[in-house]
Design a protein around this motif. Structure first.
Motif, PDB file in Angstrom:
ATOM      1  N   CYS A   1     -26.311 -47.144   3.098  1.00  0.00           N
ATOM      2  CA  CYS A   1     -27.710 -47.441   3.513  1.00  0.00           C
ATOM      3  C   CYS A   1     -27.535 -47.632   4.950  1.00  0.00           C
ATOM      4  N   LEU A   2     -26.385 -48.426   5.303  1.00  0.00           N
ATOM      5  CA  LEU A   2     -26.297 -48.925   6.693  1.00  0.00           C
ATOM      6  C   LEU A   2     -26.163 -47.313   7.679  1.00  0.00           C
ATOM      7  N   GLY A   3     -25.657 -46.478   7.046  1.00  0.00           N
ATOM      8  CA  GLY A   3     -25.434 -45.343   8.017  1.00  0.00           C
ATOM      9  C   GLY A   3     -26.781 -44.720   8.085  1.00  0.00           C
ATOM     10  N   LYS A   4     -27.890 -44.762   7.096  1.00  0.00           N
ATOM     11  CA  LYS A   4     -28.995 -44.222   7.175  1.00  0.00           C
ATOM     12  C   LYS A   4     -29.911 -44.901   8.461  1.00  0.00           C
ATOM     13  N   LEU A   5     -29.596 -46.102   8.788  1.00  0.00           N
ATOM     14  CA  LEU A   5     -30.493 -46.886   9.890  1.00  0.00           C
ATOM     15  C   LEU A   5     -30.334 -46.258  11.116  1.00  0.00           C
ATOM     16  N   THR A   6     -31.365 -46.567  11.937  1.00  0.00           N
ATOM     17  CA  THR A   6     -31.392 -45.805  13.383  1.00  0.00           C
ATOM     18  C   THR A   6     -30.239 -46.823  14.243  1.00  0.00           C
ATOM     19  N   ALA A   7     -29.898 -46.094  15.342  1.00  0.00           N
ATOM     20  CA  ALA A   7     -28.655 -46.656  16.299  1.00  0.00           C
ATOM     21  C   ALA A   7     -29.273 -47.841  16.812  1.00  0.00           C
ATOM     22  N   SER A   8     -30.459 -48.236  16.937  1.00  0.00           N
ATOM     23  CA  SER A   8     -30.877 -49.452  17.418  1.00  0.00           C
ATOM     24  C   SER A   8     -31.005 -50.644  16.248  1.00  0.00           C
ATOM     25  N   ALA A   9     -31.538 -50.018  15.307  1.00  0.00           N
ATOM     26  CA  ALA A   9     -31.382 -51.154  14.261  1.00  0.00           C
ATOM     27  C   ALA A   9     -29.981 -51.474  13.776  1.00  0.00           C
ATOM     28  N   GLN A  10     -29.042 -50.411  13.906  1.00  0.00           N
ATOM     29  CA  GLN A  10     -27.517 -50.801  13.520  1.00  0.00           C
ATOM     30  C   GLN A  10     -27.108 -51.595  14.751  1.00  0.00           C
ATOM     31  N   GLU A  11     -27.416 -51.507  16.131  1.00  0.00           N
ATOM     32  CA  GLU A  11     -27.020 -52.182  16.970  1.00  0.00           C
ATOM     33  C   GLU A  11     -27.398 -54.034  16.712  1.00  0.00           C
ATOM     34  N   LEU A  12     -28.836 -53.900  16.508  1.00  0.00           N
ATOM     35  CA  LEU A  12     -29.296 -55.269  16.356  1.00  0.00           C
ATOM     36  C   LEU A  12     -28.489 -55.855  15.162  1.00  0.00           C
TER      37      LEU A  12
END
Length: 179
Positions: free
Chosen positions: A111-122
């Motif tokens: 699920c973390l891999g499905k997040l947008t790059a900006s959400a992952q960065e946050l």
């Protein structure tokens, strides 16, 4: 029958999350929990003659990790969880048929891999770097309220995604809402 060293290592690597999670719960320090896991593996190899089966290795490893974590917490003057809570955690995690910890971890990773790059960065700034939401907001030139709202949405979408993954259905990951 004595278990072979490679079998013991395979068991412990497969159950690493359970053992390290118990240690991290007590120490509140993931690096210390990793160190404790490594110490437990070495100690298990030294004590291999006493293991009867897979369940015995896991139960022993959880008990060893618990004791080492409590010792670590005491050396740092941290307040440890009460013994009855640790007993419940250890009992829950020692059931080798209960794979929910590993399943949830794998589902969360997907699920973390499905997040947008900006959400992952946050998430990286907040949790990997350990920054407060206020500091993250300053870095991103956003309001703290916007960061809190985004984190809340991300947490909710991750929870829904993990539940979907564990339920065998594809769950959507909510995208970060720009502030």
């Amino acid at each position: 029958m004595t278990l072979e060293p490679d079998v013991i290592v395979q068991i412990l690597l497969r159950e690493r999350l359970r053992v390290a999670a118990l240690a991290a719960t007590v120490t509140r320090d993931v690096h210390a929990a990793d160190d404790i896991f490594q110490q437990v593996v070495l100690a298990a190899l030294e004590s291999r003659a006493q293991f009867r089966d897979v369940d015995h290795v896991l139960a022993w490893a959880l008990r060893a990790a618990r004791h080492r974590a409590v010792d670590f917490a005491r050396s740092r003057r941290l307040h440890s969880l009460p013994d009855n809570v640790l007993d419940l955690l250890e009992a829950r995690w020692s059931d080798s048929k209960d794979v929910t910890v590993t399943d949830r971890s794998e589902a969360l990773h997907r699920c973390l891999g499905k997040l947008t790059a900006s959400a992952q960065e946050l998430l990286r700034m907040r949790y990997a770097e350990g920054l407060t939401a206020v500091t993250v907001a300053k870095r991103l030139k956003r309001s703290a309220d916007a960061v809190y709202q985004n984190l809340s949405r991300i947490h909710r979408s991750l929870r829904e995604c993990v539940e979907g993954e564990l339920g065998g259905r594809e769950a959507p990951v909510t995208r970060e809402v720009p502030s």
